[in-house]
Design a protein around this motif. Structure first.
Motif, PDB file in Angstrom:
ATOM      1  N   GLN A   1      58.543  -4.113 -11.732  1.00 41.91           N
ATOM      2  CA  GLN A   1      57.742  -3.494 -10.686  1.00 41.91           C
ATOM      3  C   GLN A   1      56.251  -3.746 -10.906  1.00 41.91           C
ATOM      4  N   GLU A   2      55.837  -3.682 -12.158  1.00 43.14           N
ATOM      5  CA  GLU A   2      54.436  -3.949 -12.466  1.00 43.14           C
ATOM      6  C   GLU A   2      54.070  -5.385 -12.122  1.00 43.14           C
ATOM      7  N   ALA A   3      54.962  -6.313 -12.441  1.00 40.98           N
ATOM      8  CA  ALA A   3      54.719  -7.723 -12.131  1.00 40.98           C
ATOM      9  C   ALA A   3      54.680  -7.947 -10.622  1.00 40.98           C
ATOM     10  N   ARG A   4      55.583  -7.271  -9.896  1.00 42.61           N
ATOM     11  CA  ARG A   4      55.595  -7.430  -8.444  1.00 42.61           C
ATOM     12  C   ARG A   4      54.335  -6.860  -7.812  1.00 42.61           C
ATOM     13  N   ARG A   5      53.865  -5.718  -8.308  1.00 44.66           N
ATOM     14  CA  ARG A   5      52.615  -5.143  -7.807  1.00 44.66           C
ATOM     15  C   ARG A   5      51.438  -6.076  -8.064  1.00 44.66           C
ATOM     16  N   ALA A   6      51.410  -6.659  -9.252  1.00 42.65           N
ATOM     17  CA  ALA A   6      50.335  -7.602  -9.581  1.00 42.65           C
ATOM     18  C   ALA A   6      50.382  -8.814  -8.648  1.00 42.65           C
ATOM     19  N   ALA A   7      51.574  -9.292  -8.348  1.00 45.31           N
ATOM     20  CA  ALA A   7      51.710 -10.432  -7.444  1.00 45.31           C
ATOM     21  C   ALA A   7      51.266 -10.068  -6.033  1.00 45.31           C
ATOM     22  N   LEU A   8      51.557  -8.840  -5.616  1.00 42.60           N
ATOM     23  CA  LEU A   8      51.141  -8.398  -4.287  1.00 42.60           C
ATOM     24  C   LEU A   8      49.622  -8.264  -4.196  1.00 42.60           C
ATOM     25  N   ILE A   9      49.009  -7.845  -5.276  1.00 44.25           N
ATOM     26  CA  ILE A   9      47.550  -7.761  -5.289  1.00 44.25           C
ATOM     27  C   ILE A   9      46.946  -9.157  -5.164  1.00 44.25           C
ATOM     28  N   GLU A  10      47.518 -10.125  -5.884  1.00 48.08           N
ATOM     29  CA  GLU A  10      47.028 -11.503  -5.778  1.00 48.08           C
ATOM     30  C   GLU A  10      47.220 -12.027  -4.359  1.00 48.08           C
ATOM     31  N   ALA A  11      48.361 -11.694  -3.749  1.00 45.66           N
ATOM     32  CA  ALA A  11      48.608 -12.119  -2.375  1.00 45.66           C
ATOM     33  C   ALA A  11      47.617 -11.465  -1.419  1.00 45.66           C
ATOM     34  N   THR A  12      47.242 -10.232  -1.712  1.00 45.01           N
ATOM     35  CA  THR A  12      46.253  -9.533  -0.887  1.00 45.01           C
ATOM     36  C   THR A  12      44.900 -10.218  -0.965  1.00 45.01           C
ATOM     37  N   TYR A  13      44.503 -10.634  -2.169  1.00 42.14           N
ATOM     38  CA  TYR A  13      43.242 -11.357  -2.320  1.00 42.14           C
ATOM     39  C   TYR A  13      43.260 -12.648  -1.499  1.00 42.14           C
ATOM     40  N   ALA A  14      44.347 -13.393  -1.633  1.00 40.33           N
ATOM     41  CA  ALA A  14      44.436 -14.691  -0.942  1.00 40.33           C
ATOM     42  C   ALA A  14      44.478 -14.504   0.568  1.00 40.33           C
ATOM     43  N   ALA A  15      45.293 -13.560   1.029  1.00 44.93           N
ATOM     44  CA  ALA A  15      45.388 -13.326   2.473  1.00 44.93           C
ATOM     45  C   ALA A  15      44.086 -12.741   3.023  1.00 44.93           C
ATOM     46  N   GLY A  16      43.453 -11.896   2.235  1.00 46.25           N
ATOM     47  CA  GLY A  16      42.178 -11.323   2.665  1.00 46.25           C
ATOM     48  C   GLY A  16      41.106 -12.376   2.794  1.00 46.25           C
ATOM     49  N   ARG A  17      41.117 -13.330   1.891  1.00 49.43           N
ATOM     50  CA  ARG A  17      40.145 -14.420   1.957  1.00 49.43           C
ATOM     51  C   ARG A  17      40.354 -15.256   3.220  1.00 49.43           C
ATOM     52  N   THR A  18      41.623 -15.432   3.615  1.00 43.80           N
ATOM     53  CA  THR A  18      41.945 -16.243   4.787  1.00 43.80           C
ATOM     54  C   THR A  18      41.665 -15.509   6.093  1.00 43.80           C
ATOM     55  N   HIS A  19      42.069 -14.245   6.160  1.00 46.12           N
ATOM     56  CA  HIS A  19      42.013 -13.509   7.426  1.00 46.12           C
ATOM     57  C   HIS A  19      40.849 -12.531   7.536  1.00 46.12           C
ATOM     58  N   GLY A  20      40.253 -12.154   6.374  1.00 42.18           N
ATOM     59  CA  GLY A  20      39.229 -11.116   6.381  1.00 42.18           C
ATOM     60  C   GLY A  20      39.889  -9.750   6.306  1.00 42.18           C
ATOM     61  N   LEU A  21      39.290  -8.836   5.560  1.00 42.63           N
ATOM     62  CA  LEU A  21      39.917  -7.535   5.351  1.00 42.63           C
ATOM     63  C   LEU A  21      40.035  -6.723   6.633  1.00 42.63           C
ATOM     64  N   ARG A  22      39.067  -6.852   7.514  1.00 49.21           N
ATOM     65  CA  ARG A  22      39.069  -6.007   8.702  1.00 49.21           C
ATOM     66  C   ARG A  22      40.182  -6.368   9.677  1.00 49.21           C
ATOM     67  N   SER A  23      40.692  -7.600   9.599  1.00 51.33           N
ATOM     68  CA  SER A  23      41.793  -7.984  10.485  1.00 51.33           C
ATOM     69  C   SER A  23      43.087  -8.229   9.715  1.00 51.33           C
ATOM     70  N   LEU A  24      43.074  -7.920   8.428  1.00 48.60           N
ATOM     71  CA  LEU A  24      44.243  -8.158   7.583  1.00 48.60           C
ATOM     72  C   LEU A  24      45.386  -7.210   7.960  1.00 48.60           C
ATOM     73  N   SER A  25      46.604  -7.730   7.928  1.00 51.98           N
ATOM     74  CA  SER A  25      47.777  -6.919   8.206  1.00 51.98           C
ATOM     75  C   SER A  25      48.788  -7.056   7.080  1.00 51.98           C
ATOM     76  N   LEU A  26      49.722  -6.134   7.033  1.00 52.34           N
ATOM     77  CA  LEU A  26      50.801  -6.239   6.050  1.00 52.34           C
ATOM     78  C   LEU A  26      51.599  -7.517   6.256  1.00 52.34           C
ATOM     79  N   THR A  27      51.726  -7.946   7.505  1.00 51.41           N
ATOM     80  CA  THR A  27      52.435  -9.185   7.799  1.00 51.41           C
ATOM     81  C   THR A  27      51.739 -10.373   7.142  1.00 51.41           C
ATOM     82  N   ASP A  28      50.409 -10.372   7.163  1.00 47.89           N
ATOM     83  CA  ASP A  28      49.650 -11.449   6.515  1.00 47.89           C
ATOM     84  C   ASP A  28      49.909 -11.476   5.016  1.00 47.89           C
ATOM     85  N   VAL A  29      49.883 -10.300   4.399  1.00 45.87           N
ATOM     86  CA  VAL A  29      50.116 -10.218   2.960  1.00 45.87           C
ATOM     87  C   VAL A  29      51.551 -10.630   2.640  1.00 45.87           C
ATOM     88  N   ALA A  30      52.508 -10.171   3.467  1.00 44.26           N
ATOM     89  CA  ALA A  30      53.916 -10.512   3.251  1.00 44.26           C
ATOM     90  C   ALA A  30      54.125 -12.018   3.334  1.00 44.26           C
TER      91      ALA A  30
END
Length: 201
Positions: A7-36
């Motif tokens: 679970q800790e590893a999966r959370r860490a991976a999700l945080i990394e995915a959030t950084y990458a998706a946030g960089r692409t889409h911007g935080l203000r328009s970021l969605s869970l679908t983008d992170v997924a």
């Protein structure tokens, strides 16, 4: 015992995915679908670990603050001379370039702070840790009699945090007139003029 580690590893991976998706889409328009999509998972899989997108963003923000501050403190911890420590702190505090995803997201999190008490607290935590790092260096340099600044250590630290953030924002914003070497050189020049050289040689 293996499940919490997974679970800790999966959370860490999700945080990394959030950084990458946030960089692409911007935080203000970021969605869970983008992170997924970035993580190669379904929205439901993310909701197993986080109540909603806001909860994921808060954890990503906190992890980013810790990563930035801990990495810099580790970099300067083994440097004895305050002059060299100051130079290293300046270099480590600036983004690596326009594509520095973590630094870009940390600046965007500043915008979210106005809408969330938790984000506001994390922004303040980052600022206090930045200031603490510089204050410690200036105090050590003054004690070693290698810094002769006329300003108090707290004001010096506030000034360098402000420079770091201002230059960093231009760098991650893609301003071609502000490069990492240009910003680092400018901060070192300011330090020199204030009586705080950034090199022992």
């Amino acid at each position: 015992m293996a499940r919490p580690k997974r679970q800790e590893a999966r959370r860490a991976a999700l945080i990394e995915a959030t950084y990458a998706a946030g960089r692409t889409h911007g935080l203000r328009s970021l969605s869970l679908t983008d992170v997924a999509a970035q993580a190669g998972l379904s929205r439901g899989a993310i909701l197993y670990y986080y109540e909603d997108l806001d909860a994921l963003l808060v954890e990503a923000h906190g992890a980013g603050v810790e990563r930035f501050c801990d990495a810099r403190d580790a970099t300067i911890a083994g440097i004895a001379d305050p002059r060299d420590r100051l130079g290293a702190a300046i270099d480590a505090g600036l983004p690596s370039g326009p594509d520095d995803a973590l630094m870009s997201l940390l600046y965007e999190f500043d915008v979210l702070a106005g809408n969330s008490a938790l984000h506001d607290e994390l922004v303040q935590t980052l600022y206090l840790r930045q200031r603490q790092t510089y204050t410690g260096i200036f105090a050590a340099g003054r004690e070693a009699q290698v810094f002769t600044a006329g300003l108090p250590d707290e004001q010096l630290a506030m000034t360098f945090v402000a420079l770091e953030d201002a230059y960093g924002l231009h760098i991650v914003g893609g301003n071609a007139l502000m490069t990492v070497p240009t910003a680092a050189a400018a901060m070192r020049a300011v330090a020199q003029q204030l009586g705080c050289p950034t090199s022992s040689t």
